[in-house]
Write an enzyme that holds these catalytic residues in place. Structure first.
Site, mmCIF file in Angstrom:
data_model
loop_
_atom_site.group_PDB
_atom_site.id
_atom_site.type_symbol
_atom_site.label_atom_id
_atom_site.label_comp_id
_atom_site.label_asym_id
_atom_site.label_seq_id
_atom_site.Cartn_x
_atom_site.Cartn_y
_atom_site.Cartn_z
ATOM 1 N N LYS A 1 0.881 -1.172 0.000
ATOM 2 C CA LYS A 1 0.000 0.000 0.000
ATOM 3 C C LYS A 1 0.925 1.231 0.000
ATOM 4 O O LYS A 1 1.407 1.653 1.044
ATOM 5 C CB LYS A 1 -0.892 -0.057 1.238
ATOM 6 C CG LYS A 1 -2.045 0.930 1.294
ATOM 7 C CD LYS A 1 -1.696 2.343 0.990
ATOM 8 C CE LYS A 1 -2.255 3.392 1.877
ATOM 9 N NZ LYS A 1 -1.901 4.749 1.361
ATOM 10 N N GLY B 1 6.198 6.024 8.416
ATOM 11 C CA GLY B 1 5.344 7.204 8.348
ATOM 12 C C GLY B 1 5.408 7.950 9.665
ATOM 13 O O GLY B 1 6.400 7.848 10.396
ATOM 14 N N SER B 2 4.336 8.657 9.978
ATOM 15 C CA SER B 2 4.375 9.507 11.168
ATOM 16 C C SER B 2 4.279 8.690 12.449
ATOM 17 O O SER B 2 3.732 7.589 12.472
ATOM 18 C CB SER B 2 3.224 10.515 11.123
ATOM 19 O OG SER B 2 2.003 9.852 11.388
ATOM 20 N N GLY C 1 1.821 5.606 13.391
ATOM 21 C CA GLY C 1 2.520 4.404 13.851
ATOM 22 C C GLY C 1 1.974 3.897 15.171
ATOM 23 O O GLY C 1 1.898 2.692 15.410
ATOM 24 N N GLU D 1 8.901 2.559 11.455
ATOM 25 C CA GLU D 1 9.965 3.533 11.160
ATOM 26 C C GLU D 1 9.278 4.882 11.102
ATOM 27 O O GLU D 1 8.503 5.140 10.183
ATOM 28 C CB GLU D 1 10.574 3.157 9.795
ATOM 29 C CG GLU D 1 11.996 3.549 9.647
ATOM 30 C CD GLU D 1 12.831 3.064 10.797
ATOM 31 O OE1 GLU D 1 13.213 3.919 11.608
ATOM 32 O OE2 GLU D 1 13.093 1.849 10.894
ATOM 33 N N CYS E 1 12.984 11.424 6.946
ATOM 34 C CA CYS E 1 12.985 11.174 8.397
ATOM 35 C C CYS E 1 14.360 11.474 8.949
ATOM 36 O O CYS E 1 14.504 11.748 10.132
ATOM 37 C CB CYS E 1 12.600 9.756 8.784
ATOM 38 S SG CYS E 1 12.097 8.714 7.486
ATOM 39 N N GLU F 1 8.718 17.334 14.930
ATOM 40 C CA GLU F 1 9.101 17.091 13.534
ATOM 41 C C GLU F 1 8.285 18.001 12.609
ATOM 42 O O GLU F 1 7.069 18.063 12.711
ATOM 43 C CB GLU F 1 8.855 15.628 13.159
ATOM 44 C CG GLU F 1 9.338 15.316 11.757
ATOM 45 C CD GLU F 1 9.247 13.836 11.391
ATOM 46 O OE1 GLU F 1 8.164 13.246 11.582
ATOM 47 O OE2 GLU F 1 10.258 13.292 10.908
HETATM 48 C C1 UN1 Z 1 14.061 8.565 5.065
HETATM 49 O O1 UN1 Z 1 14.544 9.610 5.507
HETATM 50 O O2 UN1 Z 1 12.838 8.397 5.081
HETATM 51 O O3 UN1 Z 1 19.739 8.169 4.760
HETATM 52 C C2 UN1 Z 1 14.909 7.516 4.498
HETATM 53 C C3 UN1 Z 1 18.994 8.676 3.935
HETATM 54 C C4 UN1 Z 1 18.349 7.805 2.893
HETATM 55 C C5 UN1 Z 1 17.141 7.125 3.424
HETATM 56 C C6 UN1 Z 1 16.252 8.065 4.185
HETATM 57 N N1 UN1 Z 1 19.280 6.852 2.394
HETATM 58 O O4 UN1 Z 1 18.713 9.856 3.981
#
Ligand code: UN1
Length: 498
Positions: free
Chosen positions: A173, A226-227, A231, A248, A282, A383
């Site tokens: 999804k 996601g957020s 999560g 994550e 992220c 964030e």
């Molecule tokens: C993410 O920020 O959602 O290290 C993943 C990084 C990338 C992966 C980021 N290789 O910024």
């Protein structure tokens, strides 16, 4: 163009016939296509098919599963530029970055391909004679993968390739902002020879499709990026239903620059970390923690360079920073700029929507730097997921480390110093899943474990070798060839020890 779900080995519309539009965030007049707005019934159909796919796929030898993923990597390599272009069109980051995103997928494919010839278990001495003990790995079942917009290819591959290599089937999804990239990924998997029912693609909204997938009793494994808010909801359901879950989530990553740092290197690092992907990673650098001695020099030069970044369509040569993914994200960024001001922050550059010429048709926001931020301010703790950098001044490394740790999140951190002792102290003391020394907070490589501590995750890692544990179940076998009953813990200790 009208796109479809991939369910039951066929490209199909949502059963209700409902659709949603996907538009280019750099120019909202540009319609990429319409996609099925699916519902629980579509998910039910996909899961039923994925169960049949699982029965077939789990019986395929792991090296043969790896061969499929090697071909996937080869096709992605061949189509790299074309995929990067369509990815930029649907989510906005410059093509240099979307090419990196495809490369991360290719790396993940080739890593997974070779893992098919490892997938090691252990052989361990038994405490009894003529008895062997060993562990090996079994696939689990249908995996439900829910992925975000910011790495439209890399993140689905991080999840799907290890899941598939371990012998599971997949229901994907993707975020509703990047359905085209996910469609291409499924096409490639099929072209590489993946049996059709092993992969299912269900487009739509999180509250409809994502929720139905998480709540489905026949999906024992969920992986979500996601957020932190969403999560938590996913986690509650999975906890209640005894599902295996990898989360994550958010970050509030800091780059720490100490007085002895190579300032030029630190400047390049923070510009890339904070404004690459328009701050929508992220791992984005959203705090800059600077020691007092170099604070003013660093901030002045940084503001100058941030102001000079060229905003525009990521498919136009020379663009440094693309748009935000949609208007709601831009409004969120804008509201945080207001909050920063109210709490006493000083906006030294940016702070407003970027407009004029072609920018008027996209969701652009100026790269923004806020100084005079205190560790208690909201822009130092929450964030934002946009091009906003909060600068915090500190007296020494200890204060910098304490502030780094004083947030609910713990994904990545970065320290610029020339002192090897400080560098190793940082690795030891910073509460993050990843710490970079003399490099920005972004740039994780596909063959190392990726993830964070505290509210960023739930203890699992993506990437590298650890993710294969998540997508497989350990089974232990004991083989007794002594020809007699041997009672563990008893027959080998016949005498009472005082
Ligand atoms: C993410 O920020 O959602 O290290 C993943 C990084 C990338 C992966 C980021 N290789 O910024």
């Amino acid at each position: 163009m009208e796109f479809r779900n991939f369910i039951n080995g066929r490209w199909v519309p949502a059963m209700s016939g409902a659709t949603f539009e996907n538009r280019n965030p750099a120019d909202s007049r540009d319609l990429i296509g319409t996609f099925p707005r699916s519902a629980k019934v579509d998910v039910d159909e996909a899961v039923a098919s994925a169960k049949r796919g699982f029965a077939l796929w789990k019986a395929t030898p792991a090296p043969a599963r790896g061969d499929v993923l090697r071909r996937v990597g080869e096709i992605m390599l061949r189509r790299k530029d074309e995929i990067a272009d369509l990815m930029t069109r649907e989510m906005g980051k410059p093509v240099a970055e979307t090419k990196g995103d495809v490369q991360e997928g290719i790396d993940t494919a080739f890593y997974a391909a070779t893992e098919g010839r490892r997938l090691f278990g252990h052989t361990v001495p038994s405490e009894l004679r003529d008895k062997w003990a060993m562990s090996f790995r079994r696939p689990i079942g249908v995996t439900g993968l829910i992925t975000p917009f910011n790495f439209p290819l890399a993140i689905p591959t991080w999840k799907a390739f290890p899941a598939l290599l371990c012998g599971n089937s997949v229901v994907l999804k993707p975020a509703e902002d990047v359905p085209h990239t996910a469609t291409v990924l499924v096409e490639i998997l099929l072209e590489a020879g993946l049996p059709p029912e092993v992969i299912q693609l269900v487009h739509g909204m999180g509250e409809e499709v994502g929720k139905a997938l998480v709540e489905h009793p026949d999906v024992p494994v969920i992986s979500f990026t996601g957020s932190t808010e969403t999560g938590r909801l996913v986690g509650e359901t999975c906890g209640r239903m005894h599902k295996r879950l990898s989360l994550e989530m958010g970050g509030k990553n800091a780059q720490i620059v100490l007085d002895d740092a190579d300032v030029e290197l630190a400047l390049e690092g923070v510009l890339w970390g904070a404004f690459g992907t328009t701050g929508q990673r992220c791992t984005a650098t959203s705090r800059l923690i600077v020691q007092a001695g170099i604070h003013d020099t660093l901030v002045a030069e940084l503001a100058k360079r941030a102001k000079a970044l060229r905003l525009g369509d990521g498919r136009t040569a020379g663009t440094d920073v693309g748009p935000l993914v949609h208007e709601a994200s831009r409004a969120k960024v804008e509201s945080y700029v207001g909050i920063a001001r109210e709490q006493g922050g000083d906006i030294v550059t940016g702070g407003a929507r970027a407009t004029g010429g072609t920018l008027d048709h996209g969701f652009f926001f100026q790269p923004t730097i806020v100084t005079k931020v205190d560790r208690t301010h909201r822009v130092a703790r929450e964030e934002i997921f946009g091009p906003v950098l909060s600068v915090i001044k500190v007296k020494d490394a200890d204060e910098a480390f304490a502030i780094n740790n004083d947030v609910p999140y713990g994904l990545s951190s970065s320290v610029y110093t020339r002192d090897v002792n400080t560098a190793f102290r940082a690795l030891t003391l910073l509460d993050n899943g990843i710490t970079y020394i003399n490099a920005p907070t972004i740039g994780a490589e596909a063959h190392l474990p990726f993830g964070g501590v505290k509210a960023t995750g739930n203890g699992h890692r993506e990437g590298g070798w650890e993710v294969y544990d998540f997508y497989s179940e350990t089974k232990v076998g004991y083989i007794d060839f002594s020809g007699k009953l041997q009672r563990a813990q008893i027959d080998n200790y016949p005498v009472e020890h005082a």
